[in-house]
Design a protein around this motif. Structure first.
Motif, PDB file in Angstrom:
ATOM      1  N   UNK A  56       0.714   6.361   9.492  1.00 24.21           N
ATOM      2  CA  UNK A  56       0.789   6.740   8.078  1.00 24.21           C
ATOM      3  C   UNK A  56       0.680   5.481   7.239  1.00 24.21           C
ATOM      4  N   UNK A  57      -0.483   5.288   6.617  1.00 28.16           N
ATOM      5  CA  UNK A  57      -0.761   4.044   5.903  1.00 28.16           C
ATOM      6  C   UNK A  57      -1.034   4.264   4.419  1.00 28.16           C
ATOM      7  N   UNK A  58      -0.804   5.485   3.925  1.00 30.91           N
ATOM      8  CA  UNK A  58      -1.191   5.792   2.543  1.00 30.91           C
ATOM      9  C   UNK A  58      -0.006   5.867   1.577  1.00 30.91           C
ATOM     10  N   UNK A  59       1.198   5.469   2.016  1.00 28.85           N
ATOM     11  CA  UNK A  59       2.363   5.567   1.148  1.00 28.85           C
ATOM     12  C   UNK A  59       2.562   4.327   0.295  1.00 28.85           C
ATOM     13  N   UNK A  60       3.060   4.496  -0.949  1.00 26.22           N
ATOM     14  CA  UNK A  60       3.371   3.365  -1.821  1.00 26.22           C
ATOM     15  C   UNK A  60       4.741   2.790  -1.471  1.00 26.22           C
ATOM     16  N   UNK A  61       4.896   1.500  -1.692  1.00 30.44           N
ATOM     17  CA  UNK A  61       6.150   0.816  -1.348  1.00 30.44           C
ATOM     18  C   UNK A  61       6.635  -0.050  -2.507  1.00 30.44           C
ATOM     19  N   UNK A  62       6.594   0.511  -3.716  1.00 31.92           N
ATOM     20  CA  UNK A  62       7.003  -0.264  -4.886  1.00 31.92           C
ATOM     21  C   UNK A  62       8.479  -0.053  -5.196  1.00 31.92           C
ATOM     22  N   UNK A  63       9.152  -1.122  -5.628  1.00 31.94           N
ATOM     23  CA  UNK A  63      10.450  -0.981  -6.276  1.00 31.94           C
ATOM     24  C   UNK A  63      10.184  -0.849  -7.766  1.00 31.94           C
ATOM     25  N   UNK A  64      10.724   0.200  -8.368  1.00 33.79           N
ATOM     26  CA  UNK A  64      10.447   0.474  -9.784  1.00 33.79           C
ATOM     27  C   UNK A  64      11.601   0.086 -10.701  1.00 33.79           C
ATOM     28  N   UNK A 122      18.759   1.620  -7.934  1.00 39.28           N
ATOM     29  CA  UNK A 122      17.518   1.168  -7.306  1.00 39.28           C
ATOM     30  C   UNK A 122      16.541   2.332  -7.285  1.00 39.28           C
ATOM     31  N   UNK A 123      15.352   2.099  -7.823  1.00 35.87           N
ATOM     32  CA  UNK A 123      14.303   3.101  -7.813  1.00 35.87           C
ATOM     33  C   UNK A 123      13.110   2.596  -7.040  1.00 35.87           C
ATOM     34  N   UNK A 124      12.430   3.499  -6.323  1.00 37.06           N
ATOM     35  CA  UNK A 124      11.264   3.084  -5.534  1.00 37.06           C
ATOM     36  C   UNK A 124      10.319   4.260  -5.356  1.00 37.06           C
ATOM     37  N   UNK A 125       9.175   3.994  -4.765  1.00 40.82           N
ATOM     38  CA  UNK A 125       8.102   4.986  -4.643  1.00 40.82           C
ATOM     39  C   UNK A 125       8.578   6.238  -3.919  1.00 40.82           C
ATOM     40  N   UNK A 126       8.008   7.389  -4.350  1.00 43.73           N
ATOM     41  CA  UNK A 126       8.353   8.655  -3.734  1.00 43.73           C
ATOM     42  C   UNK A 126       8.024   8.673  -2.249  1.00 43.73           C
ATOM     43  N   UNK A 132       5.280  -1.103   4.933  1.00 48.46           N
ATOM     44  CA  UNK A 132       6.516  -1.638   4.357  1.00 48.46           C
ATOM     45  C   UNK A 132       6.192  -2.851   3.477  1.00 48.46           C
ATOM     46  N   UNK A 133       7.138  -3.178   2.605  1.00 54.79           N
ATOM     47  CA  UNK A 133       6.993  -4.360   1.752  1.00 54.79           C
ATOM     48  C   UNK A 133       8.379  -4.966   1.522  1.00 54.79           C
ATOM     49  N   UNK A 134       8.451  -6.319   1.583  1.00 56.88           N
ATOM     50  CA  UNK A 134       9.701  -7.038   1.353  1.00 56.88           C
ATOM     51  C   UNK A 134       9.734  -7.591  -0.060  1.00 56.88           C
ATOM     52  N   UNK A 135      10.871  -7.395  -0.721  1.00 56.72           N
ATOM     53  CA  UNK A 135      11.103  -7.971  -2.039  1.00 56.72           C
ATOM     54  C   UNK A 135      12.272  -8.962  -1.930  1.00 56.72           C
ATOM     55  N   UNK A 136      12.136 -10.125  -2.570  1.00 53.52           N
ATOM     56  CA  UNK A 136      13.212 -11.114  -2.581  1.00 53.52           C
ATOM     57  C   UNK A 136      13.926 -11.059  -3.924  1.00 53.52           C
ATOM     58  N   UNK A 137      15.253 -10.865  -3.863  1.00 46.52           N
ATOM     59  CA  UNK A 137      16.063 -10.781  -5.072  1.00 46.52           C
ATOM     60  C   UNK A 137      16.720 -12.138  -5.324  1.00 46.52           C
ATOM     61  N   UNK A 138      16.461 -12.710  -6.500  1.00 43.48           N
ATOM     62  CA  UNK A 138      17.036 -13.996  -6.890  1.00 43.48           C
ATOM     63  C   UNK A 138      17.912 -13.818  -8.120  1.00 43.48           C
TER      64      UNK A 138
END
Length: 467
Positions: A33-41, A78-82, A110-116
């Protein structure tokens, strides 16, 4: 033999076909499954502190007050893609005194976000008078020192000021002021406030200078600027000058007893032709500096500036250090334990006085603790019959005319000097990879040993100027 090879080939081909068949569905489509969004909104900590999300760099920056405990902050939104999942959830308590990584997963993507965390900050980053005279800033003491020629009218000087992002300063940049006495500048940003005291010192002939390739101290790289700032804040009547200033005769050096050059090159240099290419203004100023040296001015040369001793004719054989390397600031290694080099018989030399020592290790010169980011920039002399031209220490001494003062773990010479002779001044060189001023992205305020770098430098300056 040909028949056997053909059979082996058929066997491999058959195995490959079986593998392909087992990895695909009947309709030749992958199960991934490669079509999903991985955004933090959206992202908020402790209810009051929303994050600024940068999709390009995959970072989230959360602004908090100047003094705020970030050791235990709660994820309150925390909000992110459906259809996606996050590695943290509302209610989680995390230690944000260092960057935290959040993973967003959607199917097989998947996607990694760094929180600073960014504390409110009110700083003066640069201060210059009449667009000519740069100030030396001490953020700890919140003081700025500006040296100007005695002919300058200090009652009407115009400051050019840059501050940390978003901060305001009063009096404002561009507003002329009388600097006969110290002037206070107040910087504010949200919850942060700082008052910097600016002192202007008229001076004509410095007794000590830090020389660099950059036109002004503000333009030095971080390693060199850290060293230069320390000097101007700690060595009396010292001043920053460029090699172009020396060549053009812009600064009166008639009273200069010590010139320090600390040269950092990301990635290091390992040959004189690379030194020439990296420091052309130093090569161009050689005639002037050689004249000063021949007339008694002393030099402290550290890191790759140690090559300059050969240029000045201090080395009998004309050679530069024969074993050199270095890393880059942002990718330097994090030390797993304290780093040191060795005195080995030179414990009484003035260079090593009043250092922080470790009990039972009387010959170790420690310069940083575990957790320090270091470039390990080294300019040393390899000693040994295997290669390098110096079979042993006596051969090195005879051929170079140097006096060895410090040693690496493999016996290489990492600190040395050329004694004054006739009217010539003395030269002291430190090329150890342990001698490092700036640690990128690392808090060194509690480092037990890093103060030894400044102590050695002050010792070297005092030793040379006493000659």
């Amino acid at each position: 033999m040909k028949t056997i090879i053909n059979k082996i080939g058929l066997l491999i081909l058959g195995s490959a076909i079986m593998f392909i068949a087992s990895g695909c569905s009947d309709d030749n489509k992958s199960d991934l499954r490669l079509d999903g969004d991985t955004w933090i909104t959206s992202f908020t900590l402790d209810n009051n502190y929303p994050g600024v999300i940068d999709r390009t760099t995959k970072t989230i920056t959360v602004g908090v007050p100047e003094v705020y405990d970030t050791d235990a902050m709660t994820v309150t939104a925390i909000g992110f893609s459906g259809g996606a999942m996050a590695s943290v959830k509302v209610g989680d308590v995390l230690n944000f005194s260092f960057p935290q990584v959040i993973k967003i997963t959607n199917g097989d993507v998947y996607m990694d976000y760094t929180v600073n965390i960014k504390h409110d900050e009110a700083k003066i980053l640069s201060f210059k008078l009449n667009d000519t005279y740069a100030g030396v800033i001490d953020h700890t003491k919140r003081s700025i020192t500006v040296r100007v020629p005695s002919t300058v009218d200090v009652t009407n000087l115009v400051p050019s000021i840059t501050t940390s992002e978003g901060a305001a300063v009063t009096p404002a940049s561009g507003v002329a002021a009388d600097f006969t006495n110290p002037v206070d500048y107040t910087v504010t940003y949200n919850t942060a406030t700082a008052v910097y005291t600016v002192t202007v010192i008229p001076t004509d002939a410095p007794s000590a200078v830090y020389v660099g390739l950059a036109a002004s101290m503000d333009l030095l790289n971080a390693e060199e600027k850290e060293a230069a700032t320390w000097m101007l804040n700690n060595i009396a009547n010292s001043q920053y000058i460029s090699f172009e200033d020396v060549q053009a005769g812009r600064v009166d050096l008639s009273e200069c007893k010590i010139m320090w050059w600390h040269l950092h090159i990301d990635g290091g240099i390992d040959a004189m032709n690379k030194f020439d290419a990296a420091a052309p203004s130093a090569v161009n100023a050689l005639v002037k500096i050689k004249e000063l040296y021949n007339n008694g001015m002393n030099l402290l040369l550290t890191r790759y500036a140690t090559y300059y001793a050969a240029k000045l004719g201090a080395t009998l054989d004309g050679n530069n250090p024969n074993n050199c390397w270095g890393q880059s600031e942002e990718t330097g290694e994090i030390t797993g334990g304290p780093w040191s080099f060795f005195m080995n018989g030179n414990e009484d030399h003035p260079l090593y006085q009043n250092l922080v020592m470790v009990n039972g290790e009387a010959s170790n010169v420690y310069t940083c603790d575990a957790g320090y980011r270091i470039t390990n920039s080294t300019a040393q002399w390899h000693i040994g019959a295997d290669w390098g031209g110096y079979d042993n220490y006596d051969v090195w001494r005879d051929r170079t005319g140097g006096v060895d003062l410090g040693y690496g773990g493999d016996g290489a010479i990492v600190a040395w000097e050329y004694l004054p002779e006739g009217t010539k001044g003395g030269i002291l060189c430190i090329g150890s990879g342990c001698y490092d001023w700036y640690a990128f992205g690392v808090d060194i305020s509690s480092d037990r040993y890093h103060g030894n770098v400044a102590r050695m430098t002050e010792n070297a300056i005092n030793y040379l100027t006493s000659k």
